[in-house]
Design a protein around this motif. Structure first.
Motif, mmCIF file in Angstrom:
data_model
loop_
_atom_site.group_PDB
_atom_site.id
_atom_site.type_symbol
_atom_site.label_atom_id
_atom_site.label_comp_id
_atom_site.label_asym_id
_atom_site.label_seq_id
_atom_site.Cartn_x
_atom_site.Cartn_y
_atom_site.Cartn_z
ATOM 1 N N LYS A 51 0.849 -1.195 0.000
ATOM 2 C CA LYS A 51 0.000 0.000 0.000
ATOM 3 C C LYS A 51 0.880 1.238 0.000
ATOM 4 O O LYS A 51 1.925 1.261 0.639
ATOM 5 N N GLU A 52 0.412 2.256 -0.698
ATOM 6 C CA GLU A 52 1.103 3.542 -0.702
ATOM 7 C C GLU A 52 0.537 4.426 0.408
ATOM 8 O O GLU A 52 -0.674 4.471 0.614
ATOM 9 N N PHE A 53 1.419 5.096 1.110
ATOM 10 C CA PHE A 53 1.051 6.076 2.123
ATOM 11 C C PHE A 53 1.593 7.419 1.645
ATOM 12 O O PHE A 53 2.802 7.659 1.717
ATOM 13 N N PRO A 54 0.739 8.289 1.113
ATOM 14 C CA PRO A 54 1.201 9.549 0.514
ATOM 15 C C PRO A 54 2.082 10.406 1.419
ATOM 16 O O PRO A 54 2.944 11.125 0.923
ATOM 17 N N ALA A 55 1.897 10.327 2.723
ATOM 18 C CA ALA A 55 2.709 11.134 3.641
ATOM 19 C C ALA A 55 4.142 10.611 3.762
ATOM 20 O O ALA A 55 5.020 11.320 4.241
#
Length: 83
Positions: A51-55
């Protein structure tokens, strides 16, 4: 921890726990990867959840999982790329 996606407890290996600390990945983030990340199966019991975590600025977070009576987290990675 308990995975809603897989309906079983989550067990984090000692190796994965060390990697989580090194990479500043919390239990909450790990559970989010497991329960709502994309998955790719190697076979019926071995898979990658990511999963990508934009922060975060280290690309996708990925958990290597084995489905047994529980969800075993073998390791966690960052800078993961999907092939």
């Amino acid at each position: 921890m308990f995975s809603q996606r897989f309906q079983r407890p989550v067990v984090v290996s000692a190796h994965a726990r060390i990697r989580m600390e090194e990479r500043e990945i919390s239990d909450t983030m790990l559970l989010e990867v497991i329960d709502s990340g994309e998955t790719r199966y190697k076979d019926t019991t071995h898979l990658w959840a990511f999963k990508e975590f934009p922060a975060r600025h280290d690309n996708l977070l990925c958990a290597i999982l084995v489905l047994e009576d529980c969800v075993v987290v073998k390791t966690v990675m960052h800078h993961f790329t999907v092939l």
